[in-house]
Design a protein around this motif. Structure first.
Motif, mmCIF file in Angstrom:
data_model
loop_
_atom_site.group_PDB
_atom_site.id
_atom_site.type_symbol
_atom_site.label_atom_id
_atom_site.label_comp_id
_atom_site.label_asym_id
_atom_site.label_seq_id
_atom_site.Cartn_x
_atom_site.Cartn_y
_atom_site.Cartn_z
ATOM 1 N N GLN A 123 -4.212 13.663 13.177
ATOM 2 C CA GLN A 123 -4.412 12.277 13.606
ATOM 3 C C GLN A 123 -3.233 11.405 13.174
ATOM 4 O OE1 GLN A 123 -7.135 10.991 15.552
ATOM 5 N NE2 GLN A 123 -5.519 9.489 15.757
ATOM 6 N N GLN A 124 -2.692 11.665 11.987
ATOM 7 C CA GLN A 124 -1.568 10.862 11.510
ATOM 8 C C GLN A 124 -0.342 11.037 12.405
ATOM 9 O OE1 GLN A 124 -0.701 11.323 7.349
ATOM 10 N NE2 GLN A 124 0.753 9.625 7.351
ATOM 11 N N HIS A 125 -0.090 12.259 12.872
ATOM 12 C CA HIS A 125 1.022 12.470 13.793
ATOM 13 C C HIS A 125 0.786 11.752 15.119
ATOM 14 C CE1 HIS A 125 3.243 16.015 11.865
ATOM 15 N NE2 HIS A 125 4.089 15.027 12.039
ATOM 16 N N ILE A 126 -0.438 11.795 15.621
ATOM 17 C CA ILE A 126 -0.753 11.091 16.865
ATOM 18 C C ILE A 126 -0.507 9.596 16.692
ATOM 19 C CG2 ILE A 126 -2.620 10.451 18.458
ATOM 20 C CD1 ILE A 126 -3.751 13.302 17.966
ATOM 21 N N ASN A 127 -0.897 9.052 15.543
ATOM 22 C CA ASN A 127 -0.664 7.636 15.281
ATOM 23 C C ASN A 127 0.818 7.296 15.277
ATOM 24 O OD1 ASN A 127 -3.419 7.348 14.998
ATOM 25 N ND2 ASN A 127 -3.376 7.377 12.767
ATOM 26 N N PHE B 193 11.087 15.875 9.492
ATOM 27 C CA PHE B 193 9.715 15.803 9.000
ATOM 28 C C PHE B 193 9.764 15.406 7.527
ATOM 29 C CE2 PHE B 193 9.638 18.442 12.675
ATOM 30 C CZ PHE B 193 8.366 18.378 13.217
ATOM 31 N N ARG B 194 8.880 14.498 7.104
ATOM 32 C CA ARG B 194 8.828 14.123 5.691
ATOM 33 C C ARG B 194 8.493 15.341 4.853
ATOM 34 N NH1 ARG B 194 5.469 8.709 6.207
ATOM 35 N NH2 ARG B 194 3.763 10.167 5.934
ATOM 36 N N GLU B 195 9.207 15.513 3.757
ATOM 37 C CA GLU B 195 8.982 16.683 2.903
ATOM 38 C C GLU B 195 7.613 16.652 2.237
ATOM 39 O OE1 GLU B 195 12.095 17.671 0.193
ATOM 40 O OE2 GLU B 195 13.654 17.350 1.694
ATOM 41 N N THR B 196 7.104 15.469 1.922
ATOM 42 C CA THR B 196 5.852 15.362 1.178
ATOM 43 C C THR B 196 4.637 15.798 1.983
ATOM 44 O OG1 THR B 196 5.717 13.038 1.825
ATOM 45 C CG2 THR B 196 6.656 13.530 -0.349
ATOM 46 N N ILE C 183 4.973 14.798 8.033
ATOM 47 C CA ILE C 183 4.819 13.798 9.092
ATOM 48 C C ILE C 183 6.192 13.380 9.624
ATOM 49 C CG2 ILE C 183 4.045 11.413 9.566
ATOM 50 C CD1 ILE C 183 1.760 13.432 9.304
ATOM 51 N N VAL C 184 6.265 13.141 10.926
ATOM 52 C CA VAL C 184 7.449 12.545 11.536
ATOM 53 C C VAL C 184 7.109 11.080 11.770
ATOM 54 C CG1 VAL C 184 9.060 12.567 13.464
ATOM 55 C CG2 VAL C 184 8.043 14.711 12.683
ATOM 56 N N GLU C 185 7.843 10.182 11.126
ATOM 57 C CA GLU C 185 7.547 8.747 11.245
ATOM 58 C C GLU C 185 8.028 8.203 12.577
ATOM 59 O OE1 GLU C 185 9.573 7.540 7.668
ATOM 60 O OE2 GLU C 185 7.674 7.465 6.564
ATOM 61 N N LYS C 186 7.391 7.107 13.017
ATOM 62 C CA LYS C 186 7.679 6.554 14.342
ATOM 63 C C LYS C 186 9.145 6.157 14.501
ATOM 64 C CE LYS C 186 5.688 2.113 12.986
ATOM 65 N NZ LYS C 186 4.581 1.202 13.236
#
Length: 200
Positions: free
Chosen positions: A37-41, A138-141, A144-147
């Protein structure tokens, strides 16, 4: 009927296209693995997921905000026709092998977003080996790929010099693939040899 309406939408975008500025970025994550869901966002540039729409996985208001710019397809899509259309200038792909081959045949540069299994190996081939795609950071933590990163890589692919270089390389790759399928090409010879080996 659905296929026709999708292709009509893609064709309408060609009114504003030039050879230097195609307007469609095709995004497909396949049918096996799922985005979080976070990636979709991040892809939809919103964080509010309280939604009563049938497409409840999308952030609230996303369809309304993008109705003049984008088209969300909830079932099967005519991928090869979309990729082959002159309006299509790029593809965000999960790195499934069929999607990669279809993008190369259509001479469509890729943004790679592997989700599972062999897709990571395919991603390395596309971005590092063949150099016909870009990989977002992609964020290492949390992966996630940020917008902001999504926007950067789309701009680089569709409008930047890096994207132009990728387009040239993928065109040469398509020509090499076509040569392999000719009467005396390497793929044709290999298939013929395989048939001979089976007969023996």
């Amino acid at each position: 009927m659905l296929e026709l309406s999708i292709l009509c939408w893609v064709h309408k975008k060609s009114d504003g296209c030039t050879k230097q500025l195609p307007l469609v970025l095709y995004v497909s994550f396949g049918s096996v693995c799922a985005l979080t869901q976070q990636h979709i966002n991040e892809l939809a540039s919103d964080v509010d997921v309280k939604n009563d729409d049938p497409l409840e996985f999308l952030p609230h208001g996303f369809l309304e905000r993008t109705k003049e710019q984008g088209l969300v397809i909830t079932s099967w899509a005519p991928q090869t026709q979309i990729l082959s259309h002159t309006s299509t200038g790029g593809c965000v792909t999960h790195c499934g092998w069929n999607s990669i081959v279809e993008s190369i045949v259509a001479v469509v540069p890729m943004i790679t977003w592997p989700l599972c299994a062999k897709q990571r190996m395919n991603d390395a081939l596309v971005t590092e080996g063949l150099k016909v795609g870009l990989r977002p950071k992609f964020r290492e933590t949390d992966g996630i790929v940020e917008k902001e990163e999504i926007a950067r890589v789309v701009k680089d692919l569709m409008l930047g010099d890096e994207g132009k270089g990728i387009h040239q390389r993928i065109g040469k790759l398509k020509d090499a693939a076509a040569d392999a399928l000719k009467e005396h090409g390497s793929s044709t010879r290999a298939l013929s040899q395989f048939g001979t080996d089976l007969e023996n």
